[in-house]
Structure formats: C-alpha cells, structure tokens
Design a protein around this motif. Structure first.
Motif, short mmCIF file in Angstrom:
data_model
loop_
_atom_site.label_atom_id
_atom_site.label_comp_id
_atom_site.label_asym_id
_atom_site.label_seq_id
_atom_site.Cartn_x
_atom_site.Cartn_y
_atom_site.Cartn_z
N ALA A 491 -46.09 24.66 39.14
CA ALA A 491 -45.27 24.23 38.01
C ALA A 491 -45.83 24.78 36.71
CB ALA A 491 -45.19 22.70 37.95
N VAL A 492 -44.93 24.89 35.72
CA VAL A 492 -45.30 25.29 34.36
C VAL A 492 -44.64 24.31 33.40
CG1 VAL A 492 -45.12 27.07 32.58
CG2 VAL A 492 -45.50 27.74 34.97
N ASN A 493 -45.43 23.82 32.46
CA ASN A 493 -44.91 22.89 31.47
C ASN A 493 -45.23 23.45 30.08
OD1 ASN A 493 -45.15 20.47 29.53
ND2 ASN A 493 -44.18 19.54 31.32
N VAL A 494 -44.19 23.58 29.24
CA VAL A 494 -44.36 24.10 27.89
C VAL A 494 -43.85 23.07 26.90
CG1 VAL A 494 -43.75 25.91 26.24
CG2 VAL A 494 -44.11 26.49 28.65
N GLY A 495 -44.73 22.57 26.06
CA GLY A 495 -44.34 21.62 25.04
C GLY A 495 -43.74 20.34 25.59
N GLY A 496 -44.22 19.90 26.75
CA GLY A 496 -43.74 18.65 27.32
C GLY A 496 -42.50 18.77 28.17
N ARG A 497 -41.97 19.96 28.40
CA ARG A 497 -40.80 20.10 29.25
C ARG A 497 -41.07 21.09 30.37
NH1 ARG A 497 -37.44 24.44 28.82
NH2 ARG A 497 -37.80 25.94 27.14
N ASP A 498 -40.36 20.89 31.48
CA ASP A 498 -40.54 21.75 32.64
C ASP A 498 -40.01 23.15 32.33
OD1 ASP A 498 -41.00 22.69 35.19
OD2 ASP A 498 -39.08 21.96 35.96
N ALA A 499 -40.84 24.15 32.50
CA ALA A 499 -40.45 25.54 32.26
C ALA A 499 -40.70 26.42 33.48
CB ALA A 499 -41.21 26.10 31.06
N THR A 500 -40.80 25.77 34.65
CA THR A 500 -41.06 26.52 35.88
C THR A 500 -39.90 27.44 36.19
OG1 THR A 500 -42.22 24.56 36.69
CG2 THR A 500 -41.75 26.31 38.29
N ASP A 501 -40.17 28.75 36.26
CA ASP A 501 -39.16 29.77 36.57
C ASP A 501 -38.02 29.79 35.56
OD1 ASP A 501 -40.48 30.58 39.01
OD2 ASP A 501 -39.72 28.73 39.92
N GLN A 502 -38.25 29.24 34.37
CA GLN A 502 -37.21 29.21 33.35
C GLN A 502 -37.56 30.19 32.22
OE1 GLN A 502 -34.45 27.29 33.88
NE2 GLN A 502 -35.46 26.82 35.83
N VAL A 503 -36.53 30.65 31.50
CA VAL A 503 -36.73 31.53 30.36
C VAL A 503 -37.14 30.68 29.15
CG1 VAL A 503 -35.64 33.16 28.76
CG2 VAL A 503 -35.13 33.26 31.21
N VAL A 504 -38.23 31.05 28.53
CA VAL A 504 -38.74 30.35 27.34
C VAL A 504 -38.61 31.30 26.16
CG1 VAL A 504 -40.73 29.27 26.26
CG2 VAL A 504 -40.35 29.00 28.72
N GLU A 505 -37.96 30.84 25.09
CA GLU A 505 -37.82 31.68 23.91
C GLU A 505 -38.90 31.32 22.90
OE1 GLU A 505 -34.50 33.25 20.69
OE2 GLU A 505 -33.97 31.67 22.12
N LEU A 506 -39.71 32.30 22.55
CA LEU A 506 -40.77 32.13 21.56
C LEU A 506 -40.30 32.70 20.24
CD1 LEU A 506 -43.90 33.18 23.67
CD2 LEU A 506 -42.95 30.89 23.33
N ARG A 507 -40.28 31.88 19.22
CA ARG A 507 -39.83 32.31 17.90
C ARG A 507 -41.03 32.50 16.99
NH1 ARG A 507 -34.34 31.26 17.66
NH2 ARG A 507 -33.54 29.81 19.24
N GLY A 508 -40.86 33.31 15.95
CA GLY A 508 -41.92 33.48 14.98
C GLY A 508 -42.22 32.17 14.28
#
Length: 626
Positions: A491-508
C-alpha cells in the motif's frame, strides 16, 4: 550507401552516450527478483538526502563455472551457416554476460558458465537480431535453465535476413536533395506504451538516394529532414542534456536543434542562425507534413522495397520570442518540442535557443505545427526549475511569450512492513521508492530528467526506512516501490489518503512529507505448466496474468505480469497484488504489448479467471490460445 546506416547509428549512439554522461544520470540495477512486466526503476532523484551509501564500483572478476552452451547460427531463408555472427548469453540474476563469434560453419561455444537462467541472442549485420526460442521477431525469447557442469548443445538459432527500404529525397523543384537525414520508423512498445520509434537511419547521397537495411518484418513510416548529420546530433543531444549551456551561436538566439555548451562545439554547432522566410519541414512519405497523413510501407523479411521517393515540403517559418522569468541572470535553455498528441518518440524537429542575461530569447526558423515550449534551468549542483506552455505555430511570428520558472518540491516519508513471521529488516537501504511520471505530454520526458530517465524521480531509502526525493517537478505521478525478497509493495498512503496504484498530482508549493509505503512478506505466487491439447509441454509460450479490472490496464501496471515457459513448459509468477485476475498463454505477442488496453480487451474472453489473496500460492496449468 550500404555502410551509412551503421556509421550514423554509431555516431548517434555516441552523441547520446556523451550527452548522458554530461549530466551524469545513472540508473542502478533493478532489485533482485523483480519480475517481467513490473514497474521498472525510474532513476535516482537529484540531491544528497535519501540516497543509498556509495558503492564500490571497482571491476569485479566474472564468476566462472563449468557449464557450456554450444550450437549454430543459421539463415532462415536457406539454412546456411552464418559466420562471424555475434552470440551473447546473459543471466542478469547471476550478473553473467558472455559473448563470442561464430566460426566458418556458424558454430559457437561459450564455456565456464555458472548455474542460472540464461537468455541467448545472436546478431549479424543485414539480419534481424534473434533470441533463442523466438517464434518471430519482436517476441520474447525462451530462458534456458543451466545447471552446474551441464553441457547444453544443439542450441541452434535461425536469423531472418532483414528487409530494405530505399528511395530518393527530392527538393521542392523535384531535384535530388543531398545530405538529407532519412529515418525509418515503426511502432513498438516503449515502457509499456505504443510509440513510433526509429528502426534505421541513412543520409541521402548526391543523387538524393538512401538505403536502410536490416529491418524486421512489419509496417514502417519514412521521414526526412534537411538537417543532415550535424542537425541530427544536435537534436539528440538537445533532447538529452536539457537546459545547460549557451545556445547555438551564443546566448539568446537559436534555430533547429541548436545545442549549447562544449557539446555544441563537439557536434558542429555553427554560426548564429539567421531568420529565413521559408524552410524545409520534416516530411513523411509520400510527401506530407502531418504524421497522421503518412503512408505505411509493409516490409517482409528479406524483401527490398524500392521507389520510396518523396519531396521535402517548403513551408513558411516564423520567430518565437519572449522572456523567461526567474533566470537570475543565468543562461536558460528554451526548447520547442513538437507535440503530435503522443504519436511517438520522434515527433519531428525541435527548435532551441538560450536566454540572454535579461531572460529574453528568440528562436528563429520555426516551422508550422503544435509545440510545447519548455524552459529549464539548474542541474546537478543547483535546484532545477522549469516552465512549460503550449504553442500553435501557423505562419505568424509569436512575440511576448512569458515562461515563469517554478522550482521542484521535496517528497519524503517512511517505509513500514507488515510481517507474518519474517523479521523486520535491520537496514532498509536496499528498498527503493519511485515516482513514475503519469504524464504523456511532449514535455514529460525532458522535465522528468531532473529526477530520472524517461520522466519521474526515485530514491533509495535510508537505513531506518526514511526516504527523500528532492527536486521533483510538478506533475502527475504514480508512487511505486521495490524491495528485496520476500518483501513486496502492499500500500501507499499520501497525505492521509490511499494512493496505491493511483495517480497523484504534485503541484508547485509546499513539500509533501507525509508518504507512507507499506511492504508485506505475504507475497502471492502462481506456478504451472502450459501443455498443448495433446498434453505435451509447450515451451516458448508467453503467460500473461492481468487484472480483471480495466482500471489497471496501463503501462507498467503492478497488476500485469508475464512469464515465459521454459523447456518443460513451466512458468512462475510472483508478487501480483491481491485481486481478481485473468490468465492466458499465447505464442504471438509483441514485447510490451501486454500493457496495451486494446490487446487485453481482445484476449480477455479467452482467458482463465483466478483470484489471489495475501500470501496465496496457487498452481494453474494452461492450454495455449491463439
């Protein structure tokens, strides 16, 4: 011109290697046990934090064993032996790579091999490269399992004589055009995406003639530019090295493929380009500018296709000028990348210049089309910054273009493990976290080179499991990770939400410091044998396991894995995430085609269903499907 293609290919390769070394981008080996079809290592992030300890790069003696592989290399068309063919055997897991050359009778023998799983390949100029066990070119080969002291003989490989495309390049008046760079292209799967890639190059002679040989059977497109060898070198190097150095003819001014720095002098950057009212556009056979209007040229093995003649198109050219904000007085490279909506790696001609001290730039002789303007600064010692903007060039000069540089961000977090009995690692430095670019735009690859080849960023974890990827440019990413056996990503968690196999958009803006990557020792495993309807083992078959959910049908998905059956028809798959899958054994699939959603849609109805839970170890025998 029969010697031109290997010469040009060698020169282009040297240009690429030199430019790559200039920015010192190194890609470490994939972790041990990583299966075919899984996400690949995307390179290291720049910066000091989060990188593993320095490694001893001293030359290590090659391991020696007592096994032997021997056989012959023969021609497909007449069965005659091929002398002086190069034969290679490789066993990546055992870090073994050996090579030899066939004798007058086409025989070869490679000895002192240790036990392992080997891939055997052969090549010869004028023939299509072959891999042992291939049924046709572009397919995967069959791995050979070798035990200590084994003498494996009768390993015969048959090479197909390559096809040829030849013709003439003409100018707008129908006269022969000398020194035009001709590229023959075909669709292939690159990192799981179908892209138009070069299959061969040549330069036209004084009669406008060109000849490209050694082509595998398939359908091809032919393009030509008037840039010649120097222009091709500048284009290759500009694509690789990005934004450092002065542009062609000095800062602030540039033209087609203009290249900066010391490499510019090495590859023949000339005087400052002057604006011209017209210029030759990259042209596709039968004489069109748009790649979508190009005509396919079918080529069979050993076939010579003649008469592929076409004229380069003379088009109006314009000047693109503007300013890059945030240069701080340093020279910044500005590149116009042709954007054809993802038709392939070769998207036509690039244009490039560098800014003056005040940040202004001017790019001359730009041909019509859609482009992405990319400004890049920084590099190995400075934090990278970048800006992009889409452009439509239609015959009118473009002025006042403003590109504002934006810096990268830092992505950090920790690795944790869920164990069913395996002791937790005392040292996590062999684990790796990757941010794989999910952006297919023209600028994705060049921007991603600040973090890793091909788009994206990556880093090794520290001993305590913490990791940091610095200077990640804004964009869309998928977070993946690899670890040593028996650990697999759960599993991957980014900022408290599940991001497993999901596209994560990183903004400036603010750094992302709350990424948790979870590994488990409960790895899944599927073993089995592929047998024909008569019950005999089917070797050299490709077994594909793919998620039943089309959401996961994408390039480098963890939910798609492949294996090749060995001499006994056996296969092995390991590390698929829990879920519902479809499985099929086929003998006619191109390398990487299993990531193509349209292909998976065609085979799903003939596939066998299987479900996997954490730690499942299942056996599934299959019958080949056509």
């Amino acid at each position: 011109m029969t010697r031109t293609r290997p010469l040009l290919t060698g020169i282009l390769l040297l240009a690429t290697v030199a430019a790559t070394q200039a920015v010192q981008q190194q890609r470490p080996p994939a972790p041990a046990g990583q299966g075919q079809g899984q996400p690949q290592d995307q390179g290291q992030a720049q910066g000091r934090r989060g990188q593993g300890p320095a490694r001893d790069r001293a030359q290590q003696p090659a391991p020696q064993g007592t096994a032997i592989i021997a056989g012959r290399v023969l021609s497909v068309d007449n069965g005659r032996p091929i002398k002086r063919a190069r034969v290679s055997v490789t066993a990546p897991a055992a870090r073994v790579a050996r090579a030899t050359v066939t004798d007058e009778q086409g025989r070869f023998q490679i000895g002192e091999l240790i036990a392992g799983t080997y891939t055997i390949s052969a090549s010869k100029a004028g023939f299509v490269d072959g891999i042992y066990g291939q049924r046709r070119p572009a397919q995967p080969g069959t791995p050979v399992q070798l035990s200590d002291g084994q003498q494996l003989g009768n390993v015969d490989m048959r090479l197909l004589r390559g096809g040829v495309i030849t013709g003439r390049v003409l100018d707008e008046d129908g006269e022969p055009l000398a020194r035009a760079m001709v590229t023959v292209m075909r669709y292939q799967y690159v990192r799981g995406e179908r892209q138009l890639t070069p299959a061969g190059v040549d330069q036209s002679d004084d009669r406008g003639q060109y000849r490209v040989f050694g082509l595998p059977p398939g359908e091809y497109f032919v393009s030509a530019t008037a840039t010649g060898i120097a222009g091709a070198l500048r284009g290759v190097a500009a694509a690789v090295i990005g934004g450092a150095g002065a542009g062609r003819g000095g800062p602030g001014r540039g033209g087609p493929g203009a290249l900066g720095g010391g490499l510019g002098a090495l590859f023949g950057a000339g005087a400052e380009a002057d604006p011209e009212p017209t210029g030759y556009a990259p042209t596709y056979y039968p004489g069109v500018i748009a790649p979508s209007e190009a005509t396919k040229i079918p080529v069979a093995g050993g076939q010579e296709t003649t008469g592929i003649d076409f004229q380069l198109q003379l088009v109006p050219t314009i000047t693109v000028s503007g300013i890059v904000v945030g240069t701080e007085g340093t020279s910044v490279g500005v590149t116009l990348l042709p954007d054809d909506g993802g038709a392939g790696i070769l998207r036509g001609q690039m244009f490039r210049a560098n800014t003056k001290e005040d940040g202004t730039f001017s790019i001359v002789n730009v041909t019509p089309g859609r482009y992405t303007a990319v400004a890049r600064s920084g590099g190995r010692s400075d934090e990278p910054r970048a800006a992009t903007q889409n452009l439509l060039v239609n015959g009118e000069n473009i002025t006042g273009l403003t590109l504002t540089l934006i810096g990268g961000i830092t992505v950090s977090g920790n690795i944790t493990v869920e164990s069913s009995g395996t002791p937790a690692p005392a040292d996590y430095s062999t684990f790796r976290v990757n941010l794989t670019s999910a952006d297919s735009s023209a600028a994705a690859g060049p921007l991603g080179r600040f973090g890793g080849p091909g788009g994206g960023a990556g880093t090794r974890a520290e001993k305590n499991g913490a990791f940091t990827a610095e200077n990640v440019l804004p964009g869309k990413y998928v977070v993946t990770a690899q670890g040593p056996s028996p650990w697999t990503l759960k599993a991957v968690n980014v900022g408290g939400r599940d991001a497993t196999d999901q596209v994560v958009e990183l903004r400036g803006g603010p750094d992302v410091n709350s990424v948790t990557v979870v590994f488990s020792d409960r790895s899944t495993q599927i073993d089995g044998t592929v047998r024909t309807a008569a019950g005999t083992p089917a070797q050299a078959m490709t077994v594909i396991a793919f998620s039943s959910d089309p959401l996961y049908w994408r390039a480098q998905s963890r939910h798609i894995q492949v294996a090749r059956t060995n001499q006994s028809g056996a296969y092995h798959l390991q590390g698929l995430p829990p879920g519902d899958y479809l499985m099929i054994a086929v003998d006619d699939v191109e390398q990487g085609e299993w990531f193509d959603p349209s292909y998976l849609g065609q085979i799903k109805d003939a596939a066998t269903a299987i479900s996997l839970s954490d730690g499942d170890k299942k056996t599934r025998d299959l019958t080949p499907r056509s």
